[in-house]
Design an enzyme around this catalytic site. Sequence first.
Site, PDB file in Angstrom:
ATOM      1  N   GLY A  10      20.396 -29.125  -3.984  1.00 44.07           N
ATOM      2  CA  GLY A  10      21.135 -29.376  -5.210  1.00 44.07           C
ATOM      3  C   GLY A  10      22.605 -29.058  -5.035  1.00 44.07           C
ATOM      4  CB  CYS A  11      25.583 -30.316  -6.833  1.00 44.82           C
ATOM      5  SG  CYS A  11      24.936 -30.218  -8.528  1.00 44.82           S
ATOM      6  CE1 TYR A  12      25.295 -26.761 -12.167  1.00 44.40           C
ATOM      7  CE2 TYR A  12      27.239 -25.623 -11.351  1.00 44.40           C
ATOM      8  CZ  TYR A  12      26.594 -26.325 -12.356  1.00 44.40           C
ATOM      9  OH  TYR A  12      27.235 -26.589 -13.532  1.00 44.40           O
TER      10      TYR A  12
END
Length: 885
Positions: free
Chosen positions: A702-704
Amino acid sequence: MLVQLQQAAKSSALKGLMKRQILKGSAYLRPTVLSRRQQSNLAVGQSQPFVPTPKYIQQDRDAIVRILSSVGSRREVEQYLRYFTSFEAQRFAIIKVGGAILTDELDTLAQSLAFLNHVGLYPIVVHGAGPQLNKILASRGIEAQYSDGIRITDAETLAVARKVFLEENAKLVEALERLGTRARPIIGGVFQAEYLDKEKYNYVGKIVNVNKAPIEHSIRAGTLPILTSMAETASGQTLNVNADITAGELARVLKPLKVVYLNEKGGLIHGVTKKKISSIYLDREYNDLMKEPWVKYGTKLKIREIKELLDTLPRTSSVAIISTKDLQKELFTESGAGTMICRGFKINHADSLDSLPSKALEDLILHHNALPSTYASVEDFKKSFANAKLRVYSDSYNESIAVVDLSNPELPVLAAFGAYDRNWLNNVVDSLLSTLRTDFPSLLWRLHPSTKNLEWFFAKSEGTLFANNLYYFWYGAKDLNTISNFIKSDQPFASACLSSNLAEANPKTTTNSATPPNPPNTAQKRSFSTFSRWNSNKMIRPFVSNVAKRFYSVEAQQIHKPLKAVSSKPSKIVLLGARGHTGKNLISLINTHPHFELSHVSSRELKGTKLPGYSKKEIHYVNLSVDDVKKLEEEGEVDAWVMALPNGVCKPYVDALTSANGKSVIVDLSADYRFENNWNYGLPELNDRVALRNSKRISNPGCYATGSQVGLAPILSFIGGQPSIFGVSGYSGAGTKPSPKNDLNVLTNNLIPYSLTDHIHEREISHHLNQPVAFVPHVASWFQGITLTLNVPLNKSITSRELRNLYQERYADEPLINVQGDVPLVKDISFKNHVSVGGFGVHSGGKRAVIVVTIDNLLKGAATQALQNLNLACGYDEYAGIQLD
């Protein structure tokens, strides 16, 4: 229960989000799911209650899970969903609905069924219509006749019954479709019968064969099957059959996990206490129950019929007698709501491991043991306890085990606790622990942070501590010094477990196989569940994991060094789910890639339209089914698949590709496989590039999670407590579906916190760093780009310069990670392929550091990283097609 669900839906952002979709004429609202009357009313502007469409809600499964979580914990809901969806769709549940329910609770029933369908489940409904039939017969002056509890059905009664069944079936189907749930009336062709006793009962049938094809066709078409309890003879004569009997015969063929009988009382009522019976375990309670004086007439008949039914079904099956409003609570929580009836189990105990069959012992100790161990074989396990006094517990089927070490009588220690997956869901493990609580006033056990059912253990303990890279749990302990001394002496065992887990994570085969999820937020419930209390008392200093050392070893430098190309052969890519922002960015990257070309781009909404932004050749969107995907794989037409689908949607496609035994690569951009040991986690800068090069199954981070892990990895050995992460994303992170989180009218001059606890990325970060973190996401008014502020407690003093040097040394050879002295800004990272790390503030006391990370959520946080993983898995230079900023 349903009132809670309705209130949750009404008050949540989900309803507002959906409503805006309709007002904007969104494609998510498909007129075909509305009745003609509804369409007509909408056309003339009449007010209609808002109803979500199945497609929309399935894409927002996570939101629906949150609503369902109002009936129990999110862990329970997700665990039961995984369990139910792991079987064929027709094996989920058969729900028998009485005629009174259709008259008095039609809307409640339809809403309950719709919720189940919206999370991807397909209950099979069999309904009766007895009260309705009696009412019509009475209006005609015909008195209903019964013999031995069976309705005598003459020709006139049969004619009325057919009409009534058709009408009641249509009422339920229409009620479901008003809620946007597709349903299919099945009023014949399933049950073949012979006359039960033509002279005595006339047109009453005895079912002799069940044709499940119409039901399977309905489910494959994405519609709920709604069946009447009418049957036909081989020659086509319609016969009346009791709905309970019909549901039971259907269950014998389909062997569902659940058979549900809906009634007005919400369960079986005890004849003496007048209270609802929560559960009945037939193997140990049936004989005594049937002798009770209040168990007679219809109650005795029903219990006997249920036992006869369950005796023919797998032991995982159960019968639930519940009210309509409690359907979700019964299905998705461990406590349930109505009366649950199953065959059950007994807990046996012995003083020797030899009491269990060797095969069962091997499975439970080596493959299903929740507790950490270093045992390579059962013989090793037995040898390690050769001189110990043990108590061994198991269920009657040898599918669950608990081994208690009694070497220290003041503190019994749980040495093993193993159970097959299904036993976590049918109360076997609860009964096992209940037995332990009865036999042992106090007990201690340890778990690795990656334990599958970690939250269950939190809920069952009275105290917890994280030390030695393990969680220590206990109940009933009076002297905490005893626990303290045990944990201090336990470091060799913990270190051996850690070494064993690292050995299993062989860089040639897998990565990070022993990594923790975020620990549950249980501090309010536990007396001793935090670092701070133990540290402030100087009782125990938490052991710092040496996992971080792998980043600095010679071997690790080779593992993490960027890899050059080993292939120049072109590769064909299929993109499933191209409508979103990530899909569009990936298409753009592939368009300029020297070796990749798109062969198919799948999107249900855009089917038939031309793919924009791709110039290598003309491509039109298609809508690939699971069968289409399997066929392409079998034909060897595809080199790599990219799953850009919502969470919870990928599994059927992955299963189809796996069953085809193909050789293609799968890169999944959802969260579905980020915690699976047999998938490689595709964050090349932190994980094993060699393993990614050799992998066919890659989960894209995921990005975070990518930004947070890059920001924490170099200082894992310095962390002295739980880091907290404050993350803010642009509204592209909220996707393309309108919601408050991507509505500029809401975001302007505003900052929106969301998912305040238990965000999926919180778990992901903790899991893959082997370090629990606290994470709170926010969304802001810019379009793309994320800023993360990491607040990190330290276990030793460090200066800002030393901190920065650690990062510069760690990422010196990583072209997609930029280390800078000042604080990185979002406006400088948008539309860039790298991660920026900077700030490096250190508190005046030297024991708290603050690091700032920025990342473009659509590129390095999604599409660029996916391209890195595709490059590695397909044999190309890792950065082929990626502009190095």
